[in-house]
Design a protein around this motif. Structure first.
Motif, PDB file in Angstrom:
ATOM      1  N   SER A 208       0.827  -1.201   0.000  1.00  0.00           N
ATOM      2  CA  SER A 208       0.000   0.000   0.000  1.00  0.00           C
ATOM      3  C   SER A 208       0.866   1.257   0.000  1.00  0.00           C
ATOM      4  O   SER A 208       2.094   1.171   0.021  1.00  0.00           O
ATOM      5  CB  SER A 208      -0.890  -0.009   1.249  1.00  0.00           C
ATOM      6  OG  SER A 208      -1.820   1.034   1.212  1.00  0.00           O
ATOM      7  N   TYR A 209       0.204   2.409  -0.012  1.00  0.00           N
ATOM      8  CA  TYR A 209       0.928   3.670   0.186  1.00  0.00           C
ATOM      9  C   TYR A 209       0.030   4.651   0.938  1.00  0.00           C
ATOM     10  O   TYR A 209      -1.195   4.540   0.897  1.00  0.00           O
ATOM     11  CB  TYR A 209       1.393   4.274  -1.151  1.00  0.00           C
ATOM     12  CG  TYR A 209       0.271   4.674  -2.070  1.00  0.00           C
ATOM     13  CD1 TYR A 209      -0.362   5.909  -1.949  1.00  0.00           C
ATOM     14  CD2 TYR A 209      -0.183   3.797  -3.061  1.00  0.00           C
ATOM     15  CE1 TYR A 209      -1.402   6.255  -2.782  1.00  0.00           C
ATOM     16  CE2 TYR A 209      -1.225   4.143  -3.900  1.00  0.00           C
ATOM     17  CZ  TYR A 209      -1.832   5.382  -3.749  1.00  0.00           C
ATOM     18  OH  TYR A 209      -2.874   5.718  -4.560  1.00  0.00           O
ATOM     19  N   SER A 308      -1.129   9.172  14.382  1.00  0.00           N
ATOM     20  CA  SER A 308      -0.918   7.741  14.636  1.00  0.00           C
ATOM     21  C   SER A 308       0.473   7.506  15.206  1.00  0.00           C
ATOM     22  O   SER A 308       1.351   8.350  15.090  1.00  0.00           O
ATOM     23  CB  SER A 308      -1.025   6.946  13.334  1.00  0.00           C
ATOM     24  OG  SER A 308      -2.272   7.153  12.748  1.00  0.00           O
ATOM     25  N   ASP A 309       0.647   6.321  15.790  1.00  0.00           N
ATOM     26  CA  ASP A 309       1.936   5.948  16.368  1.00  0.00           C
ATOM     27  C   ASP A 309       3.012   5.872  15.264  1.00  0.00           C
ATOM     28  O   ASP A 309       2.865   5.154  14.279  1.00  0.00           O
ATOM     29  CB  ASP A 309       1.781   4.586  17.051  1.00  0.00           C
ATOM     30  CG  ASP A 309       3.039   4.181  17.781  1.00  0.00           C
ATOM     31  OD1 ASP A 309       3.026   4.255  19.017  1.00  0.00           O
ATOM     32  OD2 ASP A 309       4.036   3.801  17.121  1.00  0.00           O
ATOM     33  N   LEU A 310       4.086   6.629  15.463  1.00  0.00           N
ATOM     34  CA  LEU A 310       5.106   6.720  14.416  1.00  0.00           C
ATOM     35  C   LEU A 310       5.912   5.434  14.281  1.00  0.00           C
ATOM     36  O   LEU A 310       6.309   5.049  13.173  1.00  0.00           O
ATOM     37  CB  LEU A 310       6.034   7.904  14.720  1.00  0.00           C
ATOM     38  CG  LEU A 310       6.745   8.478  13.520  1.00  0.00           C
ATOM     39  CD1 LEU A 310       5.783   8.992  12.467  1.00  0.00           C
ATOM     40  CD2 LEU A 310       7.674   9.609  13.955  1.00  0.00           C
ATOM     41  N   TYR A 311       6.145   4.765  15.397  1.00  0.00           N
ATOM     42  CA  TYR A 311       6.880   3.491  15.308  1.00  0.00           C
ATOM     43  C   TYR A 311       6.083   2.530  14.422  1.00  0.00           C
ATOM     44  O   TYR A 311       6.650   1.860  13.555  1.00  0.00           O
ATOM     45  CB  TYR A 311       7.114   2.879  16.696  1.00  0.00           C
ATOM     46  CG  TYR A 311       7.728   1.497  16.587  1.00  0.00           C
ATOM     47  CD1 TYR A 311       9.106   1.356  16.474  1.00  0.00           C
ATOM     48  CD2 TYR A 311       6.930   0.351  16.514  1.00  0.00           C
ATOM     49  CE1 TYR A 311       9.680   0.101  16.321  1.00  0.00           C
ATOM     50  CE2 TYR A 311       7.495  -0.903  16.350  1.00  0.00           C
ATOM     51  CZ  TYR A 311       8.866  -1.012  16.254  1.00  0.00           C
ATOM     52  OH  TYR A 311       9.426  -2.254  16.082  1.00  0.00           O
ATOM     53  N   ASP A 312       4.782   2.459  14.646  1.00  0.00           N
ATOM     54  CA  ASP A 312       3.945   1.547  13.846  1.00  0.00           C
ATOM     55  C   ASP A 312       4.045   1.887  12.358  1.00  0.00           C
ATOM     56  O   ASP A 312       4.151   0.997  11.518  1.00  0.00           O
ATOM     57  CB  ASP A 312       2.478   1.637  14.277  1.00  0.00           C
ATOM     58  CG  ASP A 312       2.217   0.870  15.564  1.00  0.00           C
ATOM     59  OD1 ASP A 312       3.095   0.087  15.970  1.00  0.00           O
ATOM     60  OD2 ASP A 312       1.136   1.072  16.159  1.00  0.00           O
ATOM     61  N   ASN A 326      -4.026   1.826   9.751  1.00  0.00           N
ATOM     62  CA  ASN A 326      -4.818   3.008   9.448  1.00  0.00           C
ATOM     63  C   ASN A 326      -4.052   4.222   9.976  1.00  0.00           C
ATOM     64  O   ASN A 326      -3.814   4.328  11.169  1.00  0.00           O
ATOM     65  CB  ASN A 326      -6.181   2.857  10.145  1.00  0.00           C
ATOM     66  CG  ASN A 326      -7.087   4.008   9.832  1.00  0.00           C
ATOM     67  OD1 ASN A 326      -6.959   4.632   8.769  1.00  0.00           O
ATOM     68  ND2 ASN A 326      -7.976   4.323  10.749  1.00  0.00           N
ATOM     69  N   VAL A 327      -3.633   5.110   9.082  1.00  0.00           N
ATOM     70  CA  VAL A 327      -2.796   6.246   9.511  1.00  0.00           C
ATOM     71  C   VAL A 327      -3.663   7.504   9.611  1.00  0.00           C
ATOM     72  O   VAL A 327      -4.390   7.844   8.678  1.00  0.00           O
ATOM     73  CB  VAL A 327      -1.633   6.469   8.516  1.00  0.00           C
ATOM     74  CG1 VAL A 327      -0.710   7.579   9.012  1.00  0.00           C
ATOM     75  CG2 VAL A 327      -0.845   5.180   8.324  1.00  0.00           C
ATOM     76  N   GLU A 328      -3.573   8.165  10.766  1.00  0.00           N
ATOM     77  CA  GLU A 328      -4.415   9.350  10.981  1.00  0.00           C
ATOM     78  C   GLU A 328      -3.580  10.608  11.220  1.00  0.00           C
ATOM     79  O   GLU A 328      -2.416  10.511  11.615  1.00  0.00           O
ATOM     80  CB  GLU A 328      -5.348   9.095  12.161  1.00  0.00           C
ATOM     81  CG  GLU A 328      -6.363   8.031  11.787  1.00  0.00           C
ATOM     82  CD  GLU A 328      -7.354   7.709  12.871  1.00  0.00           C
ATOM     83  OE1 GLU A 328      -7.155   8.148  14.013  1.00  0.00           O
ATOM     84  OE2 GLU A 328      -8.317   6.997  12.544  1.00  0.00           O
TER      85      GLU A 328
END
Ligand code: AMP
Ligand code: GLY
Length: 426
Positions: A208-209, A308-312, A326-328
């Motif tokens: 994905s991107y 969202s959590d940057l490590y993830d 899911n990036v928020e």
């Protein structure tokens, strides 16, 4: 200093490669993550030394980086600059089963060679400026009138944004061509693109991107976009020039074809594709350049907008499972102003003491770039771009006000900054 450890029980050990404002911004974001136990930076700067563990190694020697990774037992490596990627760091880490955010060298060549990037864009029918390779001054004299004025001359080397000459003066263009040929054997002459620039940072893997909020850099050293090109004197995000309609065109005409192509390559592209855009008066986007990493200073205004959590984000991408995340984003504005050393970009003067670095305001981030601690424990300048002062707010004008008012408290002899960051949108 002892090892800085945050969350020993469940966290992971992370190494950020690089030592500029971009890497400080990435490190600050990672420090917020519950999933990070140990944060290492190589080589880092005075800012990263305050939140993690700096390691003074030569990062252009990728074997030194690999040795450090083994020694520290790192789980995830995030590569800031392009050099180590072009030199093959990502595949070397893959070989020893360490997760890496950053593409293999074949993908990194999209930045390493402008000629290669042009070939890929031609193949995929991606809109960009026409360009031609010039190997002699005679050839240049024959062809130059077909390209300008205005002329765009590019050296096909990694030059930190400084290998490009844009000029209306034919003599200057020929001088740049002649210099480039004597240094590298050839240059590229490129069609001049009219319009407004923007940067789209796209985090991608084969699954994905995710497009991060579009930003706008200010590449010229002087106000009103005058003077020589630099690595970037300031940025803001989101950039209103990238409307929904423009963004859709960028996705359809540029990002989708690039993602489709990169995901079918044998070599992994798991990292950031930085799409440098020129958007013309009809809202049609053209690619000025690809970079294979986050931008600097664009990162300083982009990372703070990711909720969202940057490590993830980094780890899922490095594992090739970004589609599961899911990036928020925060619905906010960020603006950063770069404080540069006297003489930047041509001959920056360094080793000067910096004062006034403590900001009490939580909406202001003082991103360190070219800074280091001297033997007396003072913070001194060590590069051309020294700091990026970032304001974050509900409006762009307030973000600008926060950044500029914090700058007033900072002292660095001979330093300079642009007073018009964000001028196109303010
Ligand atoms: P690059 O290193 O290719 O990003 O070029 C540095 C800067 O030069 C860009 O950010 C633009 O401001 C300018 N530039 C590069 N190529 C072009 C072009 N074809 N037309 C107009 N401006 C350009
Ligand atoms: N700010 C431009 C770059 O990172 O290439």
């Amino acid at each position: 200093m002892g090892l800085v450890v945050f969350n020993e029980v469940m966290g992971n050990s992370v190494l950020v490669v690089g030592g500029g404002g971009r890497e400080h911004a990435i490190s600050l974001g990672l420090k917020e993550s519950m999933n990070v136990s140990e944060l290492h930076i190589a080589p880092g700067n005075a800012g990263t030394a305050l939140i993690g563990n700096n390691h003074q190694i030569n990062i252009s020697n990728v074997d030194e980086v690999v040795e450090l990774v083994k020694e520290l037992d790192v789980d995830l490596v995030i590569v800031g600059p392009e050099g180590p990627l072009v030199n093959g760091l990502s595949e070397k880490l893959n070989h020893i089963d360490v997760l890496c955010f950053g593409p293999f060298s074949s993908g990194a060549n999209l930045e390493g060679s402008k000629e290669f990037a042009k070939d890929v864009m031609m193949m995929l029918n991606i809109p960009t400026a026409a360009s031609i390779r010039i190997e002699s001054i005679e050839q240049a004299e024959e062809l130059i009138d077909g390209f300008g004025p205005i002329w765009v001359i590019k050296r096909d080397v990694l030059a930190g944004g400084k290998g490009v000459t844009v000029t209306e003066d034919k003599e200057d263009a020929l001088a740049a061509i002649s210099e480039g040929i004597s240094l590298d054997g050839f240059v590229l002459i490129e069609e001049f693109l009219e319009g407004e620039e923007a940067s789209m940072l796209v985090v991608m893997d084969e699954s994905s991107y995710v497009c991060l909020p579009a930003s706008q850099d200010h590449k010229r050293v002087g106000e009103g976009d005058t003077g020589p090109n630099t690595g970037g004197m300031g940025a803001y995000a989101p950039a209103p020039i990238v409307t929904e309609s423009v963004k859709n065109k960028v996705i359809q005409r540029i990002i989708e074809p690039m993602h489709n192509w990169l995901s079918t390559q044998e070599d992994l592209y798991r990292g950031c594709l930085y799409v440098g855009l020129m958007i013309n008066e009809y809202g049609d986007p053209y690619v000025v350049e690809f970079n294979v990493r986050f931008g600097d200073p664009e990162t300083q205004v982009t990372i703070p907008l990711i909720s969202s959590d940057l490590y993830d984000l980094f780890a899922f991408t490095a594992e090739g499972k970004l589609s599961e995340l899911n990036v928020e984003f925060h619905q906010k504005h960020a603006l950063t102003v770069v404080l540069a050393s006297e003489g930047y970009p041509s001959k920056p003067k360094t080793n000067r003491i910096i004062t006034g670095l403590n900001s009490e305001n939580k909406d202001v981030i003082i991103h360190h770039a070219g800074t280091k601690l001297n033997s007396e424990g003072e913070i001194t300048s060590s590069g051309g771009r020294v700091l990026a002062i970032t304001g974050i707010s509900n409006s762009l004008s307030e973000a600008a006000r926060l950044s500029y008012s914090s700058l007033e408290n900072i002292g660095l002899e001979g330093s300079h900054f642009r007073k018009d960051i964000g001028h196109r949108s303010l």
